[in-house]
Design an enzyme around this catalytic site. Structure first.
Site, PDB file in Angstrom:
ATOM      1  N   HIS A 209       0.821  -1.215   0.000  1.00 22.95           N
ATOM      2  CA  HIS A 209       0.000   0.000   0.000  1.00 22.95           C
ATOM      3  C   HIS A 209       0.853   1.262   0.000  1.00 22.95           C
ATOM      4  CE1 HIS A 209      -3.285   2.618   1.889  1.00 22.95           C
ATOM      5  NE2 HIS A 209      -3.861   2.102   0.822  1.00 22.95           N
ATOM      6  N   LYS A 211       3.243   4.443  -1.097  1.00 21.52           N
ATOM      7  CA  LYS A 211       3.390   5.394  -2.199  1.00 21.52           C
ATOM      8  C   LYS A 211       4.713   6.115  -1.972  1.00 21.52           C
ATOM      9  CE  LYS A 211      -1.251   4.988  -1.430  1.00 21.52           C
ATOM     10  NZ  LYS A 211      -1.858   4.445  -0.220  1.00 21.52           N
ATOM     11  N   ASP A 216      17.313  10.304  -7.048  1.00 20.28           N
ATOM     12  CA  ASP A 216      18.751  10.403  -6.753  1.00 20.28           C
ATOM     13  C   ASP A 216      19.077  10.183  -5.279  1.00 20.28           C
ATOM     14  OD1 ASP A 216      19.248  10.873  -9.409  1.00 20.28           O
ATOM     15  OD2 ASP A 216      19.236  13.049  -9.215  1.00 20.28           O
ATOM     16  N   HIS A 386      -9.120  11.524   1.927  1.00 17.99           N
ATOM     17  CA  HIS A 386      -8.306  10.310   1.893  1.00 17.99           C
ATOM     18  C   HIS A 386      -7.001  10.447   2.677  1.00 17.99           C
ATOM     19  CE1 HIS A 386      -5.864   7.103  -0.251  1.00 17.99           C
ATOM     20  NE2 HIS A 386      -6.980   6.437   0.021  1.00 17.99           N
ATOM     21  N   LYS A 388      -4.037  10.621   5.563  1.00 23.42           N
ATOM     22  CA  LYS A 388      -3.689   9.801   6.727  1.00 23.42           C
ATOM     23  C   LYS A 388      -2.727  10.616   7.591  1.00 23.42           C
ATOM     24  CE  LYS A 388      -4.235   6.641   3.108  1.00 23.42           C
ATOM     25  NZ  LYS A 388      -5.637   6.365   3.251  1.00 23.42           N
ATOM     26  N   ASP A 393       0.098  17.986  20.044  1.00 24.45           N
ATOM     27  CA  ASP A 393       0.825  18.863  20.975  1.00 24.45           C
ATOM     28  C   ASP A 393       1.776  19.840  20.295  1.00 24.45           C
ATOM     29  OD1 ASP A 393      -0.513  17.499  22.923  1.00 24.45           O
ATOM     30  OD2 ASP A 393       1.210  16.384  23.665  1.00 24.45           O
TER      31      ASP A 393
END
Length: 468
Positions: A209, A211, A216, A386, A388, A393
């Site tokens: 899952h 991405k 370089d 979508h 995440k 704090d």
């Protein structure tokens, strides 16, 4: 005769699976559920278990990663001993799980939604001089994929190495014609656990899952955004897709590159050599630190679940979470409720619009108990959310690919960037508060009076949540 033989084979398989569950079951409740399914649903229960139930932390189907990791650069003892301050325990936990220390001297750029993210990605890809590493769960054909083809051709002509990993299920729609174009022009491309009949039971439920883009060994991107035109044009059913990504320039980019290198070794058993002069690991500082946490289904411990659990438990003032799939484990439920009941300002933001009704029912099934404990819940109304994200704090934040659900914790290959930096946390906090001001805040009194039909749907969603 044949009936007796088949019955004997069935009994042998059943006994073998029951013994495996008893010996290696992750949780008693889950083990009991699988035992009941196997005995209550002849044949069907066994098939479901083979597809969805096996514990890869005991039955390690993927061992190649450990062979590679032994050959990757390691931090020295001084760097590990430098973990200090408020989040020393968290740094140590994340290091012991994923083996990446926190490193400083990183230049971070927060990228919101598709246009800003892909503008930054294509700019970085155009500047590549030696190699480009790309890894996506969903890689869909369209305008973005066509732009990448043209860019790849230009860079390959200049001698840049390009390596690409796509998930065999998440990118199932990727055509053979497109893949042929990639390979013919010189892109090294491999699927992660492709859909094959002979490996159906062992691979279907375990997906990559992640991405990741690394240029370089110095510039990297990660977050929730896939290669899909819906991030630019929207979705006919859901509208605009909202998501977060981060650009990292510095030593943490090299750590994301090592995650890619491990997955590359898994898909083709090719041991990549690090570039001779990537940005190295700097002496750890106390301010701008980034730590990469990767999670795999064959790890000894659920690294991403422990990451989220620890951030929530460490929060003193607030913890704000944005995630489309909040289907938490019992440990996370208790952590969130305990934090809220202790006076921590706990807020959750999920999308009001859902890409999967059954998943949405499962997410909503936890709302009443969350609201009762004082957790604030916001439904984001514009398109599909979508992202995440966790921020706490004004000091620590997490951005990456992992959802708050059992699939991300136990089955998927995921990666998150943990940022120990006030400025970055304040950016995420500001964005959360801005989005919450246009979102619907749920009330416990109103929500508990929801219809019986809605409660029934939520119950059904919760029952099937382990399958998502």
């Amino acid at each position: 005769m044949w009936t007796s033989i088949l019955l004997g084979i069935y009994i042998l398989i059943t006994v073998s699976i029951v013994i495996a569950i008893v010996l290696h079951g992750a949780r008693p409740s889950k083990s009991l559920a699988w035992l009941l399914a196997i005995f209550a649903i002849p044949v069907g229960g066994i098939i479901l278990y083979l597809l969805l139930g096996r514990n890869r932390r005991k039955n390690k189907l993927v061992q190649l990663k450990r062979n590679l990791f032994a050959k990757l650069p390691k931090p020295n003892g001084d760097q590990i001993n430098a973990f200090e301050g408020k989040y020393r325990k968290l740094m140590t936990l994340f290091y012991n799980n994923s083996h990446f220390p926190p490193v400083g001297n990183n230049d971070l750029q927060l990228l919101k939604d598709g246009k800003s993210t892909f503008d930054a990605i294509f700019k970085a890809l155009e500047e590549a001089q030696k190699e480009i590493h790309i890894q996506y769960y969903i890689f869909e054909e369209g305008e973005l994929a066509d732009r990448l083809l043209l860019l790849f051709k230009r860079k390959l002509d200049l001698g840049v190495k390009i390596r690409l990993i796509y998930d065999g299920i998440g990118s199932f729609s990727l055509s053979k014609a497109y893949l042929k174009k990639l390979m013919e022009m010189g892109v090294e491309v491999y699927p992660f656990l492709p859909f094959k009949f002979g490996r159906f039971f062992s691979s279907l439920n375990y997906r990559n899952h992640r991405k990741i883009i690394v240029v370089d060994g110095r510039t990297a991107f990660t977050g929730g955004i896939n290669i899909s035109d819906k991030y630019l044009k929207g979705d006919p059913a859901l509208g605009k897709w909202h998501d977060m990504h981060v650009k990292v320039v510095g030593p943490a980019a090299n750590h994301l590159n090592q995650v890619f290198m491990m997955d590359w070794y898994l898909v083709c058993q090719d041991l990549l050599e690090p570039l001779e002069n990537p940005i190295g690991i700097s002496k750890i500082k106390n301010d701008s630190l980034v730590q990469i946490v990767s999670g795999e289904s064959d790890d000894d411990f659920p690294a991403l679940e422990q990451t989220y659990f620890s951030i929530v438990n460490t929060a003193k003032k607030y913890v704000y979470i944005t995630n489309p799939y909040i289907i938490p484990t019992q440990a996370l439920i208790k952590a969130l409720q305990t934090a809220a009941l202790s006076g921590v300002d706990v807020r959750l933001m999920v999308s009001e619009n859902a890409d999967n009704r059954l998943v949405s029912w499962a997410v909503h099934s936890y709302f009443e108990s969350f609201l009762k404990s004082g957790i604030k819940i916001y439904l984001f109304p514009d398109g599909f959310l979508h992202s995440k994200i966790i921020v706490s704090d004004d000091a620590i934040s997490s951005i990456g690919t992992a959802n708050l659900d059992d699939r991300s914790f136990e089955q998927n290959y995921e990666v998150n960037a943990i940022v120990y930096e006030k400025e970055f946390a304040e950016l995420l906090k500001k964005d959360f508060l801005k989005d919450s001001s246009t979102s619907k805040m749920l009330s416990y009194g109103e929500y508990k009076e929801r219809s019986y039909i809605k409660k029934l749907k939520e119950g059904i969603g919760k029952i099937f949540s382990p399958l998502f």
